[in-house]
Structure formats: structure tokens, C-alpha cells
Design an enzyme around this catalytic site. Structure first.
Site, mmCIF file in Angstrom:
data_model
loop_
_atom_site.group_PDB
_atom_site.id
_atom_site.type_symbol
_atom_site.label_atom_id
_atom_site.label_comp_id
_atom_site.label_asym_id
_atom_site.label_seq_id
_atom_site.Cartn_x
_atom_site.Cartn_y
_atom_site.Cartn_z
ATOM 1 N N SER A 131 -1.920 4.505 3.560
ATOM 2 C CA SER A 131 -1.627 3.213 4.201
ATOM 3 C C SER A 131 -0.993 3.332 5.588
ATOM 4 O O SER A 131 -0.916 2.337 6.308
ATOM 5 C CB SER A 131 -0.718 2.374 3.314
ATOM 6 O OG SER A 131 -1.452 1.834 2.241
ATOM 7 N N LYS A 157 -3.098 1.996 8.224
ATOM 8 C CA LYS A 157 -3.199 0.560 8.494
ATOM 9 C C LYS A 157 -2.554 0.226 9.845
ATOM 10 O O LYS A 157 -2.946 -0.739 10.501
ATOM 11 C CB LYS A 157 -2.524 -0.232 7.364
ATOM 12 C CG LYS A 157 -3.218 -0.068 6.009
ATOM 13 C CD LYS A 157 -2.358 -0.620 4.872
ATOM 14 C CE LYS A 157 -3.058 -0.506 3.518
ATOM 15 N NZ LYS A 157 -2.189 -0.922 2.392
ATOM 16 N N VAL A 212 0.467 5.979 -0.057
ATOM 17 C CA VAL A 212 0.505 6.583 -1.391
ATOM 18 C C VAL A 212 0.170 8.078 -1.381
ATOM 19 O O VAL A 212 0.218 8.725 -2.423
ATOM 20 C CB VAL A 212 -0.404 5.848 -2.416
ATOM 21 C CG1 VAL A 212 0.126 4.470 -2.741
ATOM 22 C CG2 VAL A 212 -1.853 5.807 -1.961
HETATM 23 O O1 DON Z 1 -6.303 1.283 -0.885
HETATM 24 C C1 DON Z 1 -5.421 1.924 -1.463
HETATM 25 O O2 DON Z 1 -4.918 1.546 -2.510
HETATM 26 C C2 DON Z 1 -4.961 3.216 -0.828
HETATM 27 N N1 DON Z 1 -6.054 3.831 -0.119
HETATM 28 C C3 DON Z 1 -3.828 2.979 0.126
HETATM 29 C C4 DON Z 1 -2.629 2.324 -0.503
HETATM 30 C C5 DON Z 1 -1.337 2.783 0.040
HETATM 31 O O3 DON Z 1 -1.210 3.809 0.643
HETATM 32 C C6 DON Z 1 -0.156 1.951 -0.306
HETATM 33 N N2 DON Z 1 1.066 2.529 0.233
HETATM 34 N N3 DON Z 1 2.104 2.817 -0.260
#
Ligand code: DON
Length: 313
Positions: free
Chosen positions: A70, A73, A266
Site C-alpha cells: 500500500s 498508493k 501489508v
Molecule cells: O490490495 C491489497 O489488499 C494489498 N495489495 C495492499 C493492502 C495493503 O498494503 C494495506 N496496508 N496495510
């Protein structure tokens, strides 16, 4: 108070934080809803700082690449803020904390397909929809942006991670289709998700991430090459969003404990900005229930206390 610009003391503090990190290795668990991430050895730790002069300090596995997830983003949003009009972005995505899990669908239905902010998954997918529709060769543009910001031409997508995310896309696809049903998302869902997942699958080290985000600490100017990444008012806006929304439904607790604009992923990375001074990136794969790195959060708390940095007073 320790001067953050005292290189020897700063390095000593980073070494100390890295040495303390294993005491948290039992806590939390690696993201396993993306199978390629579940394979990452859980007990690593890295940290890096890039100050507004462009000096870099690191400790532990600060040079080891991880999946930025994330954190990407923010890179997507920077591209949008650089190239598009404000109305192109902010009529389609909000700027308020969600108070919900990063991948929740509940609020999106209630709020008719307009995501609360660009950092929850729905908002990030919506930003990638805007990028796909407006920018040619956007995968290339995204990778170049990561490379240029970090000053590292070797940064790349981890194709296995991107594939693994696409193979397990159900939740993100459901967010995308709901936004499409409300007429907010306009592109082809799989094309949009492909870009979103490739961004998440960028492999960067703490040193790369700290260097790439140092402009946020420097009024929008990269300390690496002096280029203007964002105009000062947009830089301030982005830091405000990171402070209020960067750690999802743990953003309030992060502001309480660390008191800095930040963004987690994550993959176990967290980047934090000390305006006027430095960017910090920590990485450790075990996550808490909010999806934020346990050892990374602890390290940031220790570091800001040790440095005495307190932009919120
Ligand atoms: O789309 C997702 O769920 C993951 N590729 C990214 C989510 C994420 O990193 C949330 N952060 N803590």
C-alpha cells in the site's frame, strides 16, 4: 534533545533500534491473504532515514527489497496530483479518514461508490482507474516514478507478487465492481486491478523508500536531485492526508504514538515523514490486526522519542 543531523548519534540510534527489534518478533503475523507474501520469512527488520540534505542512514536489513504494497498508493497519488486537475481526482474520491479496515466494502455501499480517501483499497483502485484512463504507458510511468524518486534504476515489479494478487483478487475486484456499478470507476476492472497490483508488487528497500519519500519532508523538492516533485501546497495536502488516513483505522493511534504523516503496507513497510527534517522507512513483515507492521510501529515510536522530533508539538 538529540540533533537528528548528528550523523554519529543518528547511526547509533538506528543500530540500537535494529538491535531491539527482535524482541517483537513473536508478535503479529505475516500477511497470508496474498500467498506470495505468506512466503516471506517473518522475522526480519530494516530501517532507513533520508534527511533533507539527501544523506542516508540505515540499519538491519535496510538495504533489502520488500513488497511495498500500500505504500505504492502514495506513488500513484503523486502521479495523479502532478499531472491532473484537482477536480479530476477529488470529485471521485474523498479526503476523510474511513475508520474502517483498509479493504472494507461496507462504507463504499453506504456512500454510493465514492471511497473515503485514496489510501483505503477502494480509493487506491479508483486512483489507478483515473491513471489508466488518462496516462499512456502507465505501468512504465509508475515504475519510472518509483525509480526516479528513489534514484535507483534497478527498482522493479515483483511479477510473482503481482500474479498472486491477481489470482486472489476477489475482494479488490468486488470493490472495483461496486464502484463501477455506481458509475464512479470507468475502466475495465481487470486492467485497473493489473496496474493497482503491479504498484503493490514494487520491490523496494527501506533505503529506496526513504529516499523516494524525502521530498515530502522537503516542501515537495527531492533532496536527491533538486527536482520539484509536488508544489508546496500539494505537498502539504499530501502530508495532511498521510497523517489522517495513511494507517487506515489505526491512523488515530499512529498520530497519538508517533505523531507523523505515515503510510503502511501489508508487506511490513511503514514510511513516516518528519516535515523539514527527514523521511523514515521501517520494515518488518509481522502485522497487527490492522495490517500494520508490529516491530515497525515499535521502532518508529522509539526512534521519534530518541530523536526528540515532534512536529505536532
Ligand atoms: O490490495 C491489497 O489488499 C494489498 N495489495 C495492499 C493492502 C495493503 O498494503 C494495506 N496496508 N496495510
Amino acid at each position: 534533545m538529540l540533533s537528528p543531523l548528528d550523523p554519529i548519534a543518528l547511526q547509533r540510534l538506528l543500530d540500537q533500534v535494529a538491535a531491539d527489534a527482535p524482541s517483537h518478533f513473536g508478535e503479529g503475523k505475516v500477511a497470508d491473504y496474498i500467498p506470495a507474501l505468506a512466503e516471506v520469512p517473518p522475522d526480519g527488520f530494516g530501517i532507513a532515514i533520508c534527511d533533507v540534505q539527501g544523506n542516508v542512514y540505515s540499519a538491519g536489513d535496510g538495504g533489502k527489497a520488500f513488497s511495498i504494497q500500500s505504500i505504492s498508493k502514495v506513488i500513484n497519488l503523486v502521479i495523479a496530483m502532478q499531472r491532473l486537475e484537482e477536480d479530476d481526482i477529488w470529485t471521485r474520491v474523498g479526503r476523510e479518514p474511513s475508520g474502517q479496515a483498509f479493504n472494507s466494502i461496507v462504507q463504499l455501499e453506504v456512500e454510493k461508490g465514492v471511497p473515503r480517501n485514496p489510501f483505503i483499497n477502494a480509493g487506491a483502485v479508483l486512483i489507478t482507474d483515473i491513471l489508466v484512463s488518462r496516462i499512456m504507458s502507465i505501468h512504465w510511468v509508475l515504475r519510472e516514478q518509483a525509480r526516479r524518486l528513489a534514484g535507483n534504476p534497478d527498482i522493479n515489479f515483483d511479477a510473482r507478487v503481482a500474479r498472486s494478487e491477481m489470482d486472489h483478487k476477489a475482494r479488490n475486484a468486488s470493490l472495483a465492481y461496486l464502484m463501477k456499478a455506481y458509475g464512479n470507476l470507468q475502466g475495465n476492472v481487470d486492467e485497473v486491478l493489473d496496474l493497482y497490483f503491479h504498484g503493490c508488487a514494487l520491490a523496494m528497500s527501506c533505503v529506496d523508500v526513504a529516499r523516494a519519500f524525502a521530498f515530502l519532508a522537503n516542501r515537495g523538492v527531492s533532496p536527491l536531485d533538486g527536482s520539484v516533485v509536488l508544489a508546496p501546497h500539494k505537498n502539504r495536502q499530501l502530508n495532511a492526508l498521510l497523517l489522517t488516513c495513511g494507517l487506515y483505522d489505526a491512523a488515530g493511534d499512529f498520530a497519538w504514538r508517533v505523531g507523523l504523516p505515515g503510510k503502511s503496507g501489508v508487506g511490513g513497510g511503514i514510511v513516516a515523514i518528519v516535515p523539514g527534517q527527514m523521511s523514515i522507512c521501517v520494515w518488518s513483515p509481522r502485522l497487527d490486526t490492522y495490517g500494520n507492521s508490529v516491530a515497525g510501529l515499535r521502532a518508529l515510536e522509539t526512534l521519534v522519542n530518541g530523536l526528540g522530533v515532534a512536529p505536532l508539538g
